[in-house]
Design a protein around this motif. Structure first.
Motif, PDB file in Angstrom:
ATOM      1  N   GLU A   1       2.971  -5.643   0.053  1.00 43.18           N
ATOM      2  CA  GLU A   1       2.178  -6.070  -1.105  1.00 43.18           C
ATOM      3  C   GLU A   1       0.702  -5.835  -0.817  1.00 43.18           C
ATOM      4  O   GLU A   1       0.157  -6.391   0.133  1.00 43.18           O
ATOM      5  N   VAL A   2       0.073  -5.006  -1.648  1.00 40.95           N
ATOM      6  CA  VAL A   2      -1.367  -4.761  -1.549  1.00 40.95           C
ATOM      7  C   VAL A   2      -2.040  -5.554  -2.649  1.00 40.95           C
ATOM      8  O   VAL A   2      -1.803  -5.330  -3.840  1.00 40.95           O
ATOM      9  N   ARG A   3      -2.882  -6.506  -2.257  1.00 34.50           N
ATOM     10  CA  ARG A   3      -3.440  -7.480  -3.200  1.00 34.50           C
ATOM     11  C   ARG A   3      -4.978  -7.524  -3.123  1.00 34.50           C
ATOM     12  O   ARG A   3      -5.600  -8.546  -3.412  1.00 34.50           O
ATOM     13  N   VAL A   4      -5.579  -6.410  -2.720  1.00 35.01           N
ATOM     14  CA  VAL A   4      -7.025  -6.366  -2.533  1.00 35.01           C
ATOM     15  C   VAL A   4      -7.779  -6.222  -3.842  1.00 35.01           C
ATOM     16  O   VAL A   4      -8.959  -6.575  -3.930  1.00 35.01           O
ATOM     17  N   GLY A   5      -7.139  -5.712  -4.900  1.00 36.36           N
ATOM     18  CA  GLY A   5      -7.865  -5.275  -6.076  1.00 36.36           C
ATOM     19  C   GLY A   5      -8.068  -6.329  -7.132  1.00 36.36           C
ATOM     20  O   GLY A   5      -7.237  -7.218  -7.343  1.00 36.36           O
ATOM     21  N   ASP A   6      -9.202  -6.221  -7.854  1.00 37.46           N
ATOM     22  CA  ASP A   6      -9.370  -6.940  -9.116  1.00 37.46           C
ATOM     23  C   ASP A   6      -8.327  -6.453 -10.111  1.00 37.46           C
ATOM     24  O   ASP A   6      -7.870  -5.301 -10.043  1.00 37.46           O
ATOM     25  N   VAL A   7      -7.962  -7.313 -11.064  1.00 39.83           N
ATOM     26  CA  VAL A   7      -7.137  -6.830 -12.162  1.00 39.83           C
ATOM     27  C   VAL A   7      -7.896  -5.711 -12.872  1.00 39.83           C
ATOM     28  O   VAL A   7      -9.119  -5.767 -13.032  1.00 39.83           O
ATOM     29  N   CYS A   8      -7.186  -4.676 -13.261  1.00 38.05           N
ATOM     30  CA  CYS A   8      -7.833  -3.498 -13.849  1.00 38.05           C
ATOM     31  C   CYS A   8      -7.953  -3.654 -15.364  1.00 38.05           C
ATOM     32  O   CYS A   8      -7.083  -4.244 -16.001  1.00 38.05           O
ATOM     33  N   PRO A   9      -9.006  -3.107 -15.972  1.00 35.70           N
ATOM     34  CA  PRO A   9      -9.205  -3.314 -17.409  1.00 35.70           C
ATOM     35  C   PRO A   9      -8.152  -2.652 -18.289  1.00 35.70           C
ATOM     36  O   PRO A   9      -7.747  -3.227 -19.292  1.00 35.70           O
ATOM     37  N   THR A  10      -7.688  -1.455 -17.932  1.00 38.52           N
ATOM     38  CA  THR A  10      -6.739  -0.744 -18.780  1.00 38.52           C
ATOM     39  C   THR A  10      -5.435  -0.500 -18.035  1.00 38.52           C
ATOM     40  O   THR A  10      -5.383  -0.523 -16.799  1.00 38.52           O
ATOM     41  N   VAL A  11      -4.398  -0.225 -18.817  1.00 37.06           N
ATOM     42  CA  VAL A  11      -3.108   0.115 -18.226  1.00 37.06           C
ATOM     43  C   VAL A  11      -3.228   1.348 -17.337  1.00 37.06           C
ATOM     44  O   VAL A  11      -2.685   1.391 -16.226  1.00 37.06           O
ATOM     45  N   ASP A  12      -3.941   2.369 -17.806  1.00 41.40           N
ATOM     46  CA  ASP A  12      -4.055   3.587 -16.997  1.00 41.40           C
ATOM     47  C   ASP A  12      -4.808   3.334 -15.696  1.00 41.40           C
ATOM     48  O   ASP A  12      -4.508   3.959 -14.669  1.00 41.40           O
ATOM     49  N   ASP A  13      -5.782   2.429 -15.693  1.00 35.02           N
ATOM     50  CA  ASP A  13      -6.439   2.053 -14.439  1.00 35.02           C
ATOM     51  C   ASP A  13      -5.424   1.455 -13.467  1.00 35.02           C
ATOM     52  O   ASP A  13      -5.404   1.783 -12.274  1.00 35.02           O
ATOM     53  N   THR A  14      -4.580   0.569 -13.979  1.00 35.49           N
ATOM     54  CA  THR A  14      -3.585  -0.084 -13.130  1.00 35.49           C
ATOM     55  C   THR A  14      -2.572   0.915 -12.587  1.00 35.49           C
ATOM     56  O   THR A  14      -2.229   0.896 -11.395  1.00 35.49           O
ATOM     57  N   VAL A  15      -2.098   1.809 -13.447  1.00 36.21           N
ATOM     58  CA  VAL A  15      -1.082   2.772 -13.009  1.00 36.21           C
ATOM     59  C   VAL A  15      -1.678   3.745 -11.998  1.00 36.21           C
ATOM     60  O   VAL A  15      -1.017   4.144 -11.035  1.00 36.21           O
ATOM     61  N   LEU A  16      -2.930   4.115 -12.180  1.00 33.10           N
ATOM     62  CA  LEU A  16      -3.611   4.941 -11.184  1.00 33.10           C
ATOM     63  C   LEU A  16      -3.596   4.261  -9.821  1.00 33.10           C
ATOM     64  O   LEU A  16      -3.229   4.867  -8.807  1.00 33.10           O
ATOM     65  N   VAL A  17      -4.000   2.996  -9.779  1.00 31.23           N
ATOM     66  CA  VAL A  17      -4.049   2.268  -8.512  1.00 31.23           C
ATOM     67  C   VAL A  17      -2.652   2.133  -7.922  1.00 31.23           C
ATOM     68  O   VAL A  17      -2.448   2.312  -6.713  1.00 31.23           O
ATOM     69  N   ALA A  18      -1.663   1.837  -8.767  1.00 27.66           N
ATOM     70  CA  ALA A  18      -0.288   1.712  -8.274  1.00 27.66           C
ATOM     71  C   ALA A  18       0.192   3.018  -7.652  1.00 27.66           C
ATOM     72  O   ALA A  18       0.827   3.022  -6.588  1.00 27.66           O
ATOM     73  N   GLY A  19      -0.104   4.135  -8.308  1.00 28.48           N
ATOM     74  CA  GLY A  19       0.289   5.428  -7.760  1.00 28.48           C
ATOM     75  C   GLY A  19      -0.392   5.726  -6.442  1.00 28.48           C
ATOM     76  O   GLY A  19       0.241   6.232  -5.496  1.00 28.48           O
ATOM     77  N   MET A  20      -1.682   5.422  -6.359  1.00 31.67           N
ATOM     78  CA  MET A  20      -2.408   5.648  -5.112  1.00 31.67           C
ATOM     79  C   MET A  20      -1.874   4.758  -3.988  1.00 31.67           C
ATOM     80  O   MET A  20      -1.701   5.206  -2.848  1.00 31.67           O
ATOM     81  N   VAL A  21      -1.606   3.495  -4.316  1.00 30.13           N
ATOM     82  CA  VAL A  21      -1.123   2.566  -3.290  1.00 30.13           C
ATOM     83  C   VAL A  21       0.261   2.984  -2.814  1.00 30.13           C
ATOM     84  O   VAL A  21       0.546   2.955  -1.605  1.00 30.13           O
ATOM     85  N   ARG A  22       1.150   3.370  -3.732  1.00 29.81           N
ATOM     86  CA  ARG A  22       2.468   3.808  -3.288  1.00 29.81           C
ATOM     87  C   ARG A  22       2.355   5.016  -2.352  1.00 29.81           C
ATOM     88  O   ARG A  22       3.023   5.062  -1.307  1.00 29.81           O
ATOM     89  N   ALA A  23       1.522   5.970  -2.718  1.00 31.53           N
ATOM     90  CA  ALA A  23       1.359   7.150  -1.875  1.00 31.53           C
ATOM     91  C   ALA A  23       0.749   6.784  -0.523  1.00 31.53           C
ATOM     92  O   ALA A  23       1.101   7.369   0.509  1.00 31.53           O
ATOM     93  N   LEU A  24      -0.150   5.824  -0.518  1.00 33.36           N
ATOM     94  CA  LEU A  24      -0.767   5.388   0.734  1.00 33.36           C
ATOM     95  C   LEU A  24       0.265   4.704   1.637  1.00 33.36           C
ATOM     96  O   LEU A  24       0.313   4.953   2.856  1.00 33.36           O
ATOM     97  N   VAL A  25       1.105   3.846   1.049  1.00 35.81           N
ATOM     98  CA  VAL A  25       2.160   3.194   1.822  1.00 35.81           C
ATOM     99  C   VAL A  25       3.147   4.232   2.347  1.00 35.81           C
ATOM    100  O   VAL A  25       3.572   4.176   3.515  1.00 35.81           O
ATOM    101  N   ALA A  26       3.517   5.199   1.518  1.00 33.63           N
ATOM    102  CA  ALA A  26       4.446   6.248   1.953  1.00 33.63           C
ATOM    103  C   ALA A  26       3.856   7.059   3.100  1.00 33.63           C
ATOM    104  O   ALA A  26       4.552   7.384   4.079  1.00 33.63           O
ATOM    105  N   THR A  27       2.573   7.380   2.998  1.00 34.42           N
ATOM    106  CA  THR A  27       1.902   8.135   4.059  1.00 34.42           C
ATOM    107  C   THR A  27       1.854   7.330   5.351  1.00 34.42           C
ATOM    108  O   THR A  27       2.106   7.865   6.449  1.00 34.42           O
ATOM    109  N   ALA A  28       1.540   6.045   5.233  1.00 36.53           N
ATOM    110  CA  ALA A  28       1.508   5.188   6.417  1.00 36.53           C
ATOM    111  C   ALA A  28       2.887   5.081   7.054  1.00 36.53           C
ATOM    112  O   ALA A  28       3.021   5.116   8.292  1.00 36.53           O
ATOM    113  N   ALA A  29       3.936   4.954   6.237  1.00 38.26           N
ATOM    114  CA  ALA A  29       5.291   4.869   6.778  1.00 38.26           C
ATOM    115  C   ALA A  29       5.672   6.157   7.504  1.00 38.26           C
ATOM    116  O   ALA A  29       6.301   6.123   8.574  1.00 38.26           O
TER     117      ALA A  29
END
Length: 380
Positions: A240-268
């Protein structure tokens, strides 16, 4: 430190990681912008499906919506749209506006906690800190069912979490004024003893022993109060990555989710092959997070690989290059590239709020009206 490679046969298939997102929102008065204590009415009036995806939060002026587990960003986007629409409708029926903003922008007159034993225990233990104005985050869960691996993944995330924090910064206002920080939520949360940068742990046993020590010391009530910026989730088989402020738009949130998933996958992937994991000093990690909260994307960030300050967008580009193979593997590369270009052009949430302040001679109500409009999505 260099980990020995983790044998692939001992770990679950991580070729395509699942996702889930928790978003917290404020309920604000449409005229004054003050927080309204109507969360109970909002949650009670949600349709049954949405109610099952909602959570009561630490303030009467907050609601949280939780997506189901998803495998792709298109599905996640549709889920977020539906949940935001349902919550916005219920808020308006209760006489409030649903606003995705990281910290209370004007004032919160009612700071009592909901009538639940856990919240009362937190209030007794932490005193006035537990009665600060409400703050709202975006928590991204990425499926990593092996907890030993999850701890090692969190170690590898440490250099990049300040960059994620800067992308999500969406709370420059406090008490009706610009604080000078892109994420005032981050500053407010520093008062809590169990919130902050994720420490480095040698193993799952080290992690669990540390959490037990902190509970015994009275810093946490229980393991659920591990509020570090990345953690093995207590409730789910996820990082669980919980560093971020809530994002203003849905696309902002989905962008962050995509980046975080890729970051976790890269770390794994790095953990699997025994790649080097640098032991960065905690004080430098904390400094990098402070700089991210202050500057957002409009100044410099600390490159924790070198310890040097660099323009924020250079580090965003480095992060994107680092996770691009994982983005491509998940089918997310075109979307994330497009949305990062949009944020580069338009700014993150904090920058967009400040632009409205500048052109309206500091009219906070205009900012909140804009945020409320951004919060309620327009399906496309």
């Amino acid at each position: 430190m260099t980990y020995r490679p983790v044998p692939a046969a001992t770990l679950p298939d991580l070729s395509r990681l699942t996702l889930g997102v928790e978003e917290e929102y404020l309920l604000l008065h449409s005229g004054t912008g003050e927080s309204l204590p109507v969360a109970g009415r909002v949650l009670d009036s949600l349709a049954q499906t949405a109610r099952g995806q909602s959570r009561r939060e630490f303030r009467h002026s907050m609601v949280e919506m939780v997506t189901p587990v998803s495998a792709d960003l298109t599905e996640l986007r549709e889920q977020l749209i539906a949940l935001r629409e349902a919550a916005a409708d219920a808020a308006e029926a209760a006489g409030a506006r649903l606003v995705a903003v990281g910290a209370t922008p004007v004032r919160e007159p009612h700071r009592t906690v909901p009538d639940e034993p856990r919240y009362h225990a937190m209030s007794r233990r932490f005193g006035p800190v537990a009665h600060d104005p409400a703050v709202c985050g975006c928590h991204v869960h990425v499926g990593v069912p092996d907890r030993e691996l999850a701890v090692q993944v969190c170690n590898n995330l440490r250099p990049w979490l300040p960059v994620v924090q800067a992308i999500t910064a969406n709370s420059p206002l406090h008490d009706g004024r610009d604080t000078g920080h892109a994420s005032w939520r981050s500053m407010q949360l520093e008062r809590w003893p169990s919130i902050g940068p994720t420490p480095y742990f040698d193993s799952l046993a080290d992690y669990e022993a540390t959490v037990a020590d902190l509970i015994n010391a009275g810093i946490m009530l229980d393991a659920a109060m591990v509020y570090w910026y990345a953690r093995p989730s207590v409730a789910y088989p996820t990082v669980e990555v919980r560093v971020g402020d809530v994002c203003p738009t849905v696309d902002d949130t989905v962008l962050v989710a995509g980046m975080v998933r890729a970051l976790v996958a890269t770390a794994a992937d790095d953990v699997r092959v025994g790649a080097d994991t640098p032991r960065i000093r905690d004080c430098l990690v904390a400094a990098a997070h402070w700089r991210a909260a202050h500057d957002g994307l409009d100044g410099d960030l600390i490159d924790l690989r070198s310890g040097r300050a660099r323009p924020a967008w250079e580090l965003v580009d480095d992060l994107f290059a680092t996770v691009a193979p994982a983005l491509e593997r998940h089918g997310d590369l075109p979307y994330v590239r497009e949305q990062l270009n949009r944020v580069r052009r338009d700014g993150n949430g904090a920058a967009r709020q400040r632009r409205i302040l500048a052109r309206t001679d500091g009219d906070v109500r205009a900012v909140l009206e804009h945020l409320a409009a951004e919060t309620r999505p327009c399906p496309s």
